[in-house]
Design a protein around this motif. Structure first.
Motif, PDB file in Angstrom:
ATOM      1  N   THR A  25      -5.576  -6.234  51.541  1.00  0.00           N
ATOM      2  CA  THR A  25      -4.509  -5.047  50.197  1.00  0.00           C
ATOM      3  C   THR A  25      -3.245  -5.217  50.271  1.00  0.00           C
ATOM      4  OG1 THR A  25      -4.598  -2.314  50.575  1.00  0.00           O
ATOM      5  CG2 THR A  25      -4.591  -3.253  53.131  1.00  0.00           C
ATOM      6  N   THR A  26      -3.034  -4.948  49.727  1.00  0.00           N
ATOM      7  CA  THR A  26      -0.748  -4.607  48.909  1.00  0.00           C
ATOM      8  C   THR A  26      -0.961  -3.110  49.141  1.00  0.00           C
ATOM      9  OG1 THR A  26      -1.426  -5.338  47.133  1.00  0.00           O
ATOM     10  CG2 THR A  26      -1.279  -7.176  48.521  1.00  0.00           C
ATOM     11  N   PRO A  27       0.528  -3.382  48.490  1.00  0.00           N
ATOM     12  CA  PRO A  27       1.440  -1.974  48.639  1.00  0.00           C
ATOM     13  C   PRO A  27       0.728  -1.559  46.950  1.00  0.00           C
ATOM     14  CG  PRO A  27       2.810  -3.216  49.128  1.00  0.00           C
ATOM     15  CD  PRO A  27       1.518  -4.113  49.444  1.00  0.00           C
ATOM     16  N   VAL A  28       0.116  -2.961  46.032  1.00  0.00           N
ATOM     17  CA  VAL A  28      -0.132  -2.193  44.776  1.00  0.00           C
ATOM     18  C   VAL A  28      -1.648  -3.106  44.322  1.00  0.00           C
ATOM     19  CG1 VAL A  28       2.390  -2.867  43.888  1.00  0.00           C
ATOM     20  CG2 VAL A  28       0.406  -4.470  44.028  1.00  0.00           C
ATOM     21  N   ALA A  36     -10.938   6.330  53.723  1.00  0.00           N
ATOM     22  CA  ALA A  36     -10.342   6.217  55.180  1.00  0.00           C
ATOM     23  C   ALA A  36      -9.115   6.941  55.546  1.00  0.00           C
ATOM     24  CB  ALA A  36     -10.895   4.967  56.311  1.00  0.00           C
ATOM     25  N   ASN A  37      -8.674   6.261  54.330  1.00  0.00           N
ATOM     26  CA  ASN A  37      -6.908   6.704  54.688  1.00  0.00           C
ATOM     27  C   ASN A  37      -6.488   7.200  52.633  1.00  0.00           C
ATOM     28  OD1 ASN A  37      -4.405   7.223  54.526  1.00  0.00           O
ATOM     29  ND2 ASN A  37      -3.533   5.081  55.770  1.00  0.00           N
ATOM     30  N   PRO A  38      -6.505   8.217  52.688  1.00  0.00           N
ATOM     31  CA  PRO A  38      -6.167   8.509  51.805  1.00  0.00           C
ATOM     32  C   PRO A  38      -4.249   7.471  50.560  1.00  0.00           C
ATOM     33  CG  PRO A  38      -5.351  10.338  52.486  1.00  0.00           C
ATOM     34  CD  PRO A  38      -6.362   9.398  53.700  1.00  0.00           C
ATOM     35  N   ALA A  39      -3.071   7.158  51.783  1.00  0.00           N
ATOM     36  CA  ALA A  39      -2.159   6.925  51.339  1.00  0.00           C
ATOM     37  C   ALA A  39      -2.388   5.243  51.485  1.00  0.00           C
ATOM     38  CB  ALA A  39      -1.400   7.471  52.767  1.00  0.00           C
ATOM     39  N   GLY A  40      -3.725   5.085  51.533  1.00  0.00           N
ATOM     40  CA  GLY A  40      -3.725   3.387  50.667  1.00  0.00           C
ATOM     41  C   GLY A  40      -3.129   2.256  52.034  1.00  0.00           C
ATOM     42  N   LYS A  41      -3.076   3.149  53.740  1.00  0.00           N
ATOM     43  CA  LYS A  41      -3.000   1.958  54.204  1.00  0.00           C
ATOM     44  C   LYS A  41      -3.954   1.325  55.994  1.00  0.00           C
ATOM     45  CE  LYS A  41       2.430   3.448  53.606  1.00  0.00           C
ATOM     46  NZ  LYS A  41       3.609   3.619  54.484  1.00  0.00           N
ATOM     47  N   ILE A  42      -3.377   0.424  56.354  1.00  0.00           N
ATOM     48  CA  ILE A  42      -4.166  -0.156  57.365  1.00  0.00           C
ATOM     49  C   ILE A  42      -3.102   0.408  59.063  1.00  0.00           C
ATOM     50  CG2 ILE A  42      -5.834  -1.496  55.816  1.00  0.00           C
ATOM     51  CD1 ILE A  42      -3.904  -3.509  56.647  1.00  0.00           C
ATOM     52  N   PRO A  43      -3.594   0.360  59.488  1.00  0.00           N
ATOM     53  CA  PRO A  43      -5.274   0.029  60.442  1.00  0.00           C
ATOM     54  C   PRO A  43      -5.732   2.076  60.342  1.00  0.00           C
ATOM     55  CG  PRO A  43      -3.837   0.420  61.997  1.00  0.00           C
ATOM     56  CD  PRO A  43      -3.383   0.319  60.922  1.00  0.00           C
ATOM     57  N   ALA A  44      -7.112   1.820  59.730  1.00  0.00           N
ATOM     58  CA  ALA A  44      -7.497   2.559  60.093  1.00  0.00           C
ATOM     59  C   ALA A  44      -8.807   2.735  60.694  1.00  0.00           C
ATOM     60  CB  ALA A  44      -8.131   3.918  58.445  1.00  0.00           C
ATOM     61  N   LEU A  45      -8.935   4.033  61.355  1.00  0.00           N
ATOM     62  CA  LEU A  45      -9.623   4.444  62.633  1.00  0.00           C
ATOM     63  C   LEU A  45     -11.343   5.924  62.064  1.00  0.00           C
ATOM     64  CD1 LEU A  45     -11.865   3.047  65.330  1.00  0.00           C
ATOM     65  CD2 LEU A  45     -10.729   5.201  66.370  1.00  0.00           C
ATOM     66  N   ILE A  46     -12.246   4.538  61.611  1.00  0.00           N
ATOM     67  CA  ILE A  46     -13.902   5.942  61.113  1.00  0.00           C
ATOM     68  C   ILE A  46     -14.368   6.001  62.429  1.00  0.00           C
ATOM     69  CG2 ILE A  46     -15.652   5.236  59.600  1.00  0.00           C
ATOM     70  CD1 ILE A  46     -14.166   3.158  57.614  1.00  0.00           C
ATOM     71  N   ARG A  47     -14.598   7.389  62.284  1.00  0.00           N
ATOM     72  CA  ARG A  47     -15.164   7.822  63.791  1.00  0.00           C
ATOM     73  C   ARG A  47     -16.598   7.871  63.132  1.00  0.00           C
ATOM     74  NH1 ARG A  47     -11.455  11.961  66.716  1.00  0.00           N
ATOM     75  NH2 ARG A  47     -11.230  12.526  64.573  1.00  0.00           N
ATOM     76  N   SER A  48     -17.662   7.694  64.397  1.00  0.00           N
ATOM     77  CA  SER A  48     -18.912   9.048  63.926  1.00  0.00           C
ATOM     78  C   SER A  48     -19.120  10.470  64.293  1.00  0.00           C
ATOM     79  CB  SER A  48     -20.122   8.285  64.865  1.00  0.00           C
ATOM     80  OG  SER A  48     -19.569   8.447  66.183  1.00  0.00           O
TER      81      SER A  48
END
Length: 201
Positions: free
Chosen positions: A35-38, A47-59
């Motif tokens: 992923t990049t800013p563009v 997972a993150n509407p801002a499009g940034k990492i990290p994101a943790l997907i929980r059950s």
């Protein structure tokens, strides 16, 4: 749980070191993305509407994101003691200082990797490095007693920030005038959690 990540990200490395240090590495599946800013892959924006990492997907709940949020969640989940009550604000301030180093250092990389050459702004890039150097010097001058104490989140964040400087900005020599911090980092970087999360790419 799934961690949306990229190996090169210092913010991701923070999370992975916390997972290792709190004995939760086997509880999380790593979902590698580019992923990049563009350019934001769908699995990141989901997972993150801002499009940034990290994101943790929980059950057992919605995905959580921002490395500081994830690290506090994982610490609480494991009872890791990385944000001790008697120094919580100092730990969080040191973590914020490390994150600021990471922010500026990542922006310097994007200035050349994402922006067309004719639009690269050298003065802006140098201003980012000034932020990095000032923050690194402050850690060396003001925080070494804290870094000498028991492991906490401030230690992990600073180590990941310095590791990123070595990874992407080795020619800048953050160590100059920061001998105490250099010595501390040489020892801390030998931890298994650090050696197992050395960035790639």
């Amino acid at each position: 749980m799934k961690l949306v990540y990229a190996s090169a990200s210092p913010f991701v490395r923070k999370v992975r070191v916390v997972l290792a240090e709190t004995g939760q590495a086997d509880d999380v599946e790593l979902l590698n993305v580019a992923t990049t800013p563009v350019s934001t892959p769908e699995e990141v924006s989901a997972a993150n509407p801002a499009g940034k990492i990290p994101a943790l997907i929980r059950s057992d709940g919605p995905a959580i994101y921002d490395s500081r949020v994830i690290c506090q969640y994982l610490n609480d989940r494991a009872g890791g003691g990385l944000y001790p009550d008697n120094s919580r604000w100092e730990v969080m301030t040191l973590e914020a200082t490390a994150d600021a180093i990471m922010d500026a250092a990542v922006l310097m990389v994007y200035e050349h990797r994402i922006r067309p050459p004719q639009f690269v702004y050298p003065e802006w890039e140098e201003a980012q490095w000034t932020k990095v150097a000032r923050a690194v010097q402050a850690v060396n001058d003001r925080w070494m007693a804290h870094l000498a104490g028991p492991l906490n989140m401030g230690h992990i964040a600073v180590a990941c920030a310095l590791g990123y400087l070595d990874f992407r900005h080795s020619g800048r020599n953050w160590r100059k005038g920061c001998d105490a911090l250099d010595d501390w980092y040489a020892v801390f970087s030998e931890r298994d959690s650090m050696k197992d999360t050395i960035p790639e790419g």
